[in-house]
Motif scaffolding. Sequence first.
Motif, mmCIF file in Angstrom:
data_model
loop_
_atom_site.group_PDB
_atom_site.id
_atom_site.type_symbol
_atom_site.label_atom_id
_atom_site.label_comp_id
_atom_site.label_asym_id
_atom_site.label_seq_id
_atom_site.Cartn_x
_atom_site.Cartn_y
_atom_site.Cartn_z
ATOM 1 N N GLN A 21 0.817 -1.206 0.000
ATOM 2 C CA GLN A 21 0.000 0.000 0.000
ATOM 3 C C GLN A 21 0.860 1.268 0.000
ATOM 4 O O GLN A 21 0.462 2.290 -0.563
ATOM 5 C CB GLN A 21 -0.929 -0.005 1.210
ATOM 6 N N ALA A 22 2.030 1.211 0.612
ATOM 7 C CA ALA A 22 2.941 2.356 0.577
ATOM 8 C C ALA A 22 3.383 2.636 -0.858
ATOM 9 O O ALA A 22 3.425 3.796 -1.299
ATOM 10 C CB ALA A 22 4.154 2.094 1.467
ATOM 11 N N VAL A 23 3.710 1.593 -1.591
ATOM 12 C CA VAL A 23 4.097 1.760 -2.998
ATOM 13 C C VAL A 23 2.932 2.339 -3.796
ATOM 14 O O VAL A 23 3.099 3.282 -4.583
ATOM 15 C CB VAL A 23 4.556 0.416 -3.597
ATOM 16 N N LEU A 24 1.744 1.783 -3.592
ATOM 17 C CA LEU A 24 0.572 2.274 -4.319
ATOM 18 C C LEU A 24 0.295 3.736 -4.001
ATOM 19 O O LEU A 24 -0.023 4.530 -4.906
ATOM 20 C CB LEU A 24 -0.640 1.410 -3.963
ATOM 21 N N LEU A 25 0.421 4.105 -2.734
ATOM 22 C CA LEU A 25 0.201 5.505 -2.361
ATOM 23 C C LEU A 25 1.193 6.415 -3.060
ATOM 24 O O LEU A 25 0.819 7.480 -3.590
ATOM 25 C CB LEU A 25 0.312 5.665 -0.839
ATOM 26 N N ALA A 26 2.454 6.046 -3.086
ATOM 27 C CA ALA A 26 3.459 6.873 -3.765
ATOM 28 C C ALA A 26 3.153 7.001 -5.250
ATOM 29 O O ALA A 26 3.280 8.088 -5.841
ATOM 30 C CB ALA A 26 4.846 6.281 -3.546
ATOM 31 N N GLN A 27 2.757 5.909 -5.882
ATOM 32 C CA GLN A 27 2.441 5.943 -7.312
ATOM 33 C C GLN A 27 1.236 6.825 -7.586
ATOM 34 O O GLN A 27 1.251 7.637 -8.525
ATOM 35 C CB GLN A 27 2.195 4.521 -7.809
ATOM 36 N N ARG A 28 0.192 6.669 -6.786
ATOM 37 C CA ARG A 28 -1.002 7.499 -6.990
ATOM 38 C C ARG A 28 -0.708 8.961 -6.674
ATOM 39 O O ARG A 28 -1.192 9.862 -7.372
ATOM 40 C CB ARG A 28 -2.141 6.978 -6.098
#
Length: 325
Positions: A21-28
């Motif tokens: 989820q940390a990766v997804l948050l950074a990407q979004r």
Amino acid sequence: MGVLDLVPRLNDASAEQALQQAVLLAQRAEIWGYTRYWTSEHHDMDELASAAPEVLLAHIGARTESIQLGSGAVLLPHYSPLKVAESFRLLASLYPGRIELGLGRAPGGGPHAAMALSGNYLQHVANLPAALASLTELLEDRYTYENVPVTARPIPDIPLSLWMLGTNVKSAAYAAQFGMGYVFGQFMSDSDGVEAVQRYRKDFVPSARLKEPEVMVAIRVLCAASEDEALTWSREMTERRKKEQEVYPTREDTTQTVPYNNTSQAGDNDALRQIVGTPEQVWRYIRELGQRLRTNRILVVTAGPDYERRLESYRLLMEGLSEQQ
């Protein structure tokens, strides 16, 4: 606008899920127009999954394109300045022009975790001015050990930026003394930050990296399409924290909810509170905060009742900015 991600394990998520989820948050966040993604350092805290920000930033850097990547913060009392300089210069060489090294002086966990990590933590804190001096010398390639030059390698073509995070005039004084940017952690403080930021600007000493003082402020936000919805989300989070208190009775709950309204005033411990409301309401608070502290650099901490609504809060907040421009 930037993201400060504590990498929470929401609703009993595994560490692996929290990191995904940390990766997804950074990407979004990058897609939505946030300019920086920072992550924190905590130790032996079951509800958080980021003990080594430099490792997570390396992973996220490979999965994003341009967003600035920073630590909020590397807890310098625990570490050798040379090792910190080497790690972040390596990141700056991997991701040119994107790396920001944020430093802190908190233990990042309980007393036994701090002692297990670096021994006498209080002594290390007392030695922090010397550690900061060594780190700045290393990042400016003028450090010596027993009169022998020592260089933190690799040396990136584009130097990384250096920031000090804190909640009081002590951290502000360090940032000023060593010519760093200053991040006031309002979401962790019972102060409105005015005194600390004024002290930083007044005492700022230009450095090779920074000629003029630069200020950021970190706040906790929960943003939804309507105020009622935002307050509902906040109540869900409060109930979850109460249940966690039953499981972890020594854990303190320092997050209070402040529904934004036109009469909200600084200085009444709102630094510890979560700013809750619609994008318009939250942006009204952010504008007032920026005027008070004379900055337009904001780091946003959002836990959210779950990962989906955490993303929704960040998305709505940035859409709210676009609508006002």
